[in-house]
Write an enzyme that holds these catalytic residues in place. Structure first.
Site, short mmCIF file in Angstrom:
data_model
loop_
_atom_site.label_atom_id
_atom_site.label_comp_id
_atom_site.label_asym_id
_atom_site.label_seq_id
_atom_site.Cartn_x
_atom_site.Cartn_y
_atom_site.Cartn_z
CE1 TYR B 13 -4.10 -1.91 0.45
CE2 TYR B 13 -2.74 -3.20 2.16
CZ TYR B 13 -3.97 -3.11 1.22
OH TYR B 13 -4.89 -3.90 1.33
CB CYS B 14 -0.36 4.85 0.00
SG CYS B 14 0.32 6.36 0.44
N PRO B 15 2.80 4.23 1.31
CG PRO B 15 4.53 5.47 2.17
CD PRO B 15 3.60 4.48 2.60
#
Lengths: 167, 77
Positions: B13-15
């Protein structure tokens, strides 16, 4: 022709000493660093807990400061969620969910931030009030810290930056 | 699309996809193309935004069964 955009800048005031807010701060800092932005993080008040050493006692002068620093010990391992801490059970559950989702833990995000050149500045006023010796490697993880300064330094950096956050 | 290097960000997932892309593009030569595999839908907007800020060229995105192949060309100069 050089179409490279001018280097953007971001500042973050890390005011809170809670795990979820520290995570939000460092996720933004590492992403901005990856986007080629110059990032400066100012740690003040409860945010100082993020940079306190995990091991050993925090020494401070006077009974009130001793009590404060005992109840507000800090260090990345001791940070709570701002909601649903539930004597540690809620925080442990969130840490597990994050690990299961391959989301980096706070320590890893902090390491990445340093690798990406993010600057950590510590507020000397908060340290003075709380009786924390800013330059003492027994209290703070001084190897991570790039500077010790006050509000004028922050505002100087903030007026020069496009993105300024208070977390 | 032909790529010079592929970066596997499946399950991240982000980041992380952006942080890893940034590190991977650093290692490419100018003009080379990076292919990023990802399954976080955020990549669809995050990668064009990253390219716009860094000056690298966003070449496009292919979507199939919830997986994304994103192509980025390293800027020259």
């Amino acid at each position: 022709m050089d179409d490279r955009p001018e280097k953007k800048k971001m500042t973050i005031i890390v005011f809170s000493g809670e795990l979820d807010k520290a995570l939000a701060s460092f996720i933004l800092a590492t992403t901005a660093g990856s986007m080629g932005m110059e990032v400066t993080m100012f740690f003040t008040f409860w945010g100082l807990n993020v940079l306190k050493k995990n091991e050993g006692p925090i020494k401070s002068p006077g009974i009130m400061r001793k009590m404060l620093n005992r109840m507000n010990r800090g260090g990345t391992k001791r940070l709570h969620l701002s909601k649903f801490h539930m004597m540690g059970a809620g925080t442990a559950m969130i840490k597990k969910l994050m690990a299961d989702s391959n989301i980096p833990q706070l320590e890893e995000l902090m390491r990445m931030a340093k690798d990406l050149g993010v600057k950590f500045i510590v507020c000397t006023t908060s340290c003075g009030m709380m009786g924390l010796d800013v330059q003492n490697p027994e209290a703070f993880r001084t190897e991570l810290i790039d500077g010790y300064a006050g509000a004028a330094t922050y505002l100087g950096a903030a007026t020069d930056a496009e993105v300024n956050l208070f977390i | 699309m032909d790529a010079d290097k592929t970066l596997d960000c499946l399950g991240l997932y982000c980041p992380m996809p952006i942080v890893k892309t940034s590190l991977a593009v650093d290692e490419l030569d100018e003009g080379q193309v990076l292919e990023v595999l990802a399954d976080d839908v955020g990549i669809k907007d995050d990668m064009p935004a990253w390219c716009k800020t860094t000056g690298n060229e966003f070449l496009g995105i292919e979507e199939k069964d919830g997986e994304y192949r994103v192509y980025v060309r390293k800027r020259s100069g």
